[in-house]
Design a protein around this motif. Structure first.
Motif, PDB file in Angstrom:
ATOM      1  N   SER A 120     -42.443 -43.106 -45.067  1.00 47.20           N
ATOM      2  CA  SER A 120     -43.166 -42.367 -43.852  1.00 47.20           C
ATOM      3  C   SER A 120     -42.322 -42.359 -43.478  1.00 47.20           C
ATOM      4  N   VAL A 121     -42.483 -41.041 -42.579  1.00 46.12           N
ATOM      5  CA  VAL A 121     -42.182 -40.579 -41.991  1.00 46.12           C
ATOM      6  C   VAL A 121     -43.605 -39.426 -40.717  1.00 46.12           C
ATOM      7  N   ILE A 122     -43.039 -39.370 -39.571  1.00 47.12           N
ATOM      8  CA  ILE A 122     -43.624 -38.658 -38.503  1.00 47.12           C
ATOM      9  C   ILE A 122     -43.424 -37.652 -38.555  1.00 47.12           C
ATOM     10  N   ALA A 123     -44.279 -35.955 -39.761  1.00 49.40           N
ATOM     11  CA  ALA A 123     -43.653 -35.088 -39.466  1.00 49.40           C
ATOM     12  C   ALA A 123     -44.020 -33.839 -38.332  1.00 49.40           C
ATOM     13  N   PRO A 124     -43.813 -32.924 -38.292  1.00 50.77           N
ATOM     14  CA  PRO A 124     -44.302 -31.871 -36.792  1.00 50.77           C
ATOM     15  C   PRO A 124     -45.736 -31.268 -37.718  1.00 50.77           C
ATOM     16  N   SER A 125     -46.441 -31.376 -37.157  1.00 50.31           N
ATOM     17  CA  SER A 125     -47.466 -30.380 -37.354  1.00 50.31           C
ATOM     18  C   SER A 125     -47.445 -28.867 -38.008  1.00 50.31           C
ATOM     19  N   ASP A 126     -46.470 -28.509 -37.938  1.00 54.25           N
ATOM     20  CA  ASP A 126     -46.580 -27.117 -39.178  1.00 54.25           C
ATOM     21  C   ASP A 126     -46.286 -27.252 -40.398  1.00 54.25           C
ATOM     22  N   LEU A 127     -45.614 -28.452 -41.006  1.00 53.75           N
ATOM     23  CA  LEU A 127     -44.839 -28.951 -41.937  1.00 53.75           C
ATOM     24  C   LEU A 127     -46.338 -29.604 -43.341  1.00 53.75           C
ATOM     25  N   GLN A 128     -45.519 -28.791 -44.283  1.00 55.56           N
ATOM     26  CA  GLN A 128     -46.783 -28.290 -45.189  1.00 55.56           C
ATOM     27  C   GLN A 128     -46.627 -29.316 -46.689  1.00 55.56           C
ATOM     28  N   PHE A 129     -47.477 -29.618 -47.062  1.00 56.74           N
ATOM     29  CA  PHE A 129     -47.331 -31.013 -48.779  1.00 56.74           C
ATOM     30  C   PHE A 129     -45.953 -30.168 -49.203  1.00 56.74           C
ATOM     31  N   GLY A 130     -45.442 -30.561 -49.842  1.00 52.99           N
ATOM     32  CA  GLY A 130     -44.192 -30.161 -50.988  1.00 52.99           C
ATOM     33  C   GLY A 130     -42.913 -29.263 -49.824  1.00 52.99           C
ATOM     34  N   ASP A 131     -42.979 -28.674 -48.903  1.00 58.52           N
ATOM     35  CA  ASP A 131     -41.593 -28.475 -48.158  1.00 58.52           C
ATOM     36  C   ASP A 131     -40.712 -29.086 -48.075  1.00 58.52           C
ATOM     37  N   GLU A 132     -39.185 -28.844 -47.812  1.00 57.79           N
ATOM     38  CA  GLU A 132     -38.170 -29.841 -47.956  1.00 57.79           C
ATOM     39  C   GLU A 132     -37.807 -29.354 -46.199  1.00 57.79           C
ATOM     40  N   CYS A 133     -37.528 -30.493 -46.155  1.00 55.09           N
ATOM     41  CA  CYS A 133     -37.123 -31.032 -44.819  1.00 55.09           C
ATOM     42  C   CYS A 133     -36.741 -32.138 -44.973  1.00 55.09           C
ATOM     43  N   TRP A 134     -35.915 -32.332 -43.331  1.00 58.77           N
ATOM     44  CA  TRP A 134     -34.972 -33.595 -43.005  1.00 58.77           C
ATOM     45  C   TRP A 134     -35.258 -34.708 -42.187  1.00 58.77           C
ATOM     46  N   ALA A 135     -34.847 -36.227 -42.952  1.00 58.97           N
ATOM     47  CA  ALA A 135     -35.331 -37.120 -41.583  1.00 58.97           C
ATOM     48  C   ALA A 135     -34.762 -37.623 -40.881  1.00 58.97           C
ATOM     49  N   SER A 136     -34.913 -37.696 -39.196  1.00 58.46           N
ATOM     50  CA  SER A 136     -33.903 -38.681 -38.830  1.00 58.46           C
ATOM     51  C   SER A 136     -33.983 -39.775 -37.936  1.00 58.46           C
ATOM     52  N   HIS A 137     -33.439 -40.443 -37.795  1.00 59.40           N
ATOM     53  CA  HIS A 137     -33.775 -42.019 -37.222  1.00 59.40           C
ATOM     54  C   HIS A 137     -32.702 -42.059 -35.799  1.00 59.40           C
ATOM     55  N   ASP A 138     -33.256 -41.809 -34.398  1.00 56.59           N
ATOM     56  CA  ASP A 138     -32.451 -41.709 -33.211  1.00 56.59           C
ATOM     57  C   ASP A 138     -31.923 -40.688 -33.457  1.00 56.59           C
ATOM     58  N   GLY A 139     -31.845 -39.549 -33.876  1.00 55.12           N
ATOM     59  CA  GLY A 139     -31.472 -38.182 -33.849  1.00 55.12           C
ATOM     60  C   GLY A 139     -30.773 -38.105 -34.712  1.00 55.12           C
ATOM     61  N   ARG A 140     -30.197 -39.286 -35.474  1.00 52.55           N
ATOM     62  CA  ARG A 140     -29.017 -39.064 -36.689  1.00 52.55           C
ATOM     63  C   ARG A 140     -29.996 -39.090 -38.444  1.00 52.55           C
ATOM     64  N   ALA A 141     -29.148 -38.241 -39.103  1.00 50.96           N
ATOM     65  CA  ALA A 141     -30.113 -37.958 -40.550  1.00 50.96           C
ATOM     66  C   ALA A 141     -29.825 -39.167 -41.241  1.00 50.96           C
TER      67      ALA A 141
ATOM     68  N   THR B  94     -39.193 -37.181 -38.171  1.00 54.52           N
ATOM     69  CA  THR B  94     -38.632 -38.172 -37.460  1.00 54.52           C
ATOM     70  C   THR B  94     -39.388 -39.535 -38.857  1.00 54.52           C
ATOM     71  N   CYS B  95     -38.369 -40.921 -38.772  1.00 53.63           N
ATOM     72  CA  CYS B  95     -38.886 -41.831 -39.774  1.00 53.63           C
ATOM     73  C   CYS B  95     -38.814 -43.095 -38.394  1.00 53.63           C
ATOM     74  N   PRO B  96     -39.413 -44.220 -38.645  1.00 51.85           N
ATOM     75  CA  PRO B  96     -39.492 -45.138 -37.935  1.00 51.85           C
ATOM     76  C   PRO B  96     -38.486 -46.254 -38.678  1.00 51.85           C
ATOM     77  N   ALA B  97     -37.952 -47.363 -38.105  1.00 55.96           N
ATOM     78  CA  ALA B  97     -36.508 -47.560 -38.873  1.00 55.96           C
ATOM     79  C   ALA B  97     -37.617 -48.907 -39.485  1.00 55.96           C
ATOM     80  N   ALA B  98     -38.781 -48.834 -40.361  1.00 54.83           N
ATOM     81  CA  ALA B  98     -39.038 -49.592 -41.741  1.00 54.83           C
ATOM     82  C   ALA B  98     -38.449 -48.811 -42.178  1.00 54.83           C
ATOM     83  N   SER B  99     -38.551 -47.907 -42.057  1.00 54.32           N
ATOM     84  CA  SER B  99     -38.431 -46.429 -43.042  1.00 54.32           C
ATOM     85  C   SER B  99     -36.768 -45.528 -43.942  1.00 54.32           C
ATOM     86  N   VAL B 100     -36.292 -46.777 -42.730  1.00 50.07           N
ATOM     87  CA  VAL B 100     -34.620 -46.197 -42.691  1.00 50.07           C
ATOM     88  C   VAL B 100     -33.454 -46.636 -44.225  1.00 50.07           C
TER      89      VAL B 100
END
Length: 306
Positions: free
Chosen positions: A261-282, A245-251
């Motif tokens: 900056s984003v807030i990642a789940p605990s199991d996300l590793q450095f170099g992993d591919e992921c997607w970031a959402s804000h208010d549930g939207r990609a 998830t990303c804070p409003a300032a990152s959108v």
């Protein structure tokens, strides 16, 4: 210059493709019905195949690779005792056999087609040879030689044996698999020849046939914005990727293609591919670099259904 035609509508439409249509024709019909600017699909189905075709509109087209790369499941029927030049019922019979394997022999042979296998695509396929589709060369009478390619097969099981001439199977496999090649090679392994006479895709990545739209339904609602109710959100195509998830300032930074900056789940590793959402939207897809997402694809907030 005139305005580019079409609406800024985004989302996934899951279509139960009928027999006798190309995947491209289905996409074109969907694009017309929704008056959409942009459309594509995740994984071609042969014209005679039925079942799940995931059609992406607008911003959802950016998530197509993540659905295409996912596992897919098929139910299909093999006609034993005959080989055809297309490896399906549309082609000409090129060899026959009176041999018919038992159920036990079929089950025993399936093990060789599970795991990391090597598969030669059918001559009548969309694989390109020197820039030209293989099926075009094959139709012109050319002998088509295609290189084997790796395929991951998660599961392949015999589900029914209606009669001695037919075997019904289900397969779960990765990207780039040809069910027709499985039927051809299984027939060869059993010493009796074989080709596909029926094929249906059951699911693909995060999508299954539950609630899938029919072409009749799509045509009946064509050009009516109420048709948007059939769309699934862009984010549905990212279900197999981890989500941060990303804070409003990152959108804004991410949508402009800059690391943020984003807030990642605990199991996300450095170099992993992921997607970031804000208010549930990609917002973006990218690489997680220790507290930051470095975007490779960004999404604009256009016409995505909530």
């Amino acid at each position: 210059m005139g305005r580019r035609k079409g609406r800024d509508v985004s989302g996934w439409l899951i279509v139960d493709k009928p027999r006798g249509m190309t995947s491209t024709a289905v996409v074109n019909k969907v694009k017309w019905a929704f008056d959409a600017k942009k459309a594509g699909h995740a994984g071609t189905l042969d014209p005679e195949a039925t079942g799940l075709l995931a059609v992406a509109l607008g911003e959802a087209t950016k998530t197509v690779p993540y659905v295409t790369d996912s596992l897919k499941a098929y139910a299909f029927t093999v006609r034993l005792g005959q080989a055809t030049n297309t490896d399906d019922a549309e082609g000409e019979v090129t060899a026959t056999s009176d041999a018919r394997p038992t159920d036990e022999e079929i089950k025993a042979a399936l093990g060789a087609f599970v795991g990391e296998i090597s598969q030669v695509p059918p001559a009548f396929s969309a694989v390109k040879i020197d820039g030209q589709r293989a099926y075009k060369r094959a139709r012109e009478g050319e002998t088509v030689e295609l290189a084997a390619r790796p395929l991951w097969v998660e599961e392949l099981v015999l589900t029914d044996r209606p009669d001695a001439d037919h075997a019904e199977l289900e397969m779960t496999c990765g990207k780039g698999g040809y069910v027709r090649a499985i039927a051809r090679d299984l027939g060869a392994a059993l010493g009796c020849h074989g080709h596909v006479v029926a094929l249906r895709r059951l699911w693909s990545g995060p999508f299954d046939l539950e609630g899938a739209a029919t072409l009749d339904e799509i045509e009946a609602g064509a050009k009516d914005p109420a048709l948007d109710r059939l769309l699934r959100p862009v984010e549905a195509g990212l279900a197999d990727l981890p989500e941060a998830t990303c804070p409003a300032a990152s959108v804004g930074r991410l949508r402009n293609g800059n690391p943020a900056s984003v807030i990642a789940p605990s199991d996300l590793q450095f170099g992993d591919e992921c997607w970031a959402s804000h208010d549930g939207r990609a917002v973006a897809v990218g690489t997680y670099m220790g507290g930051e997402l470095h975007p490779s694809r960004v999404f604009v907030a256009d016409g995505t259904p909530g």
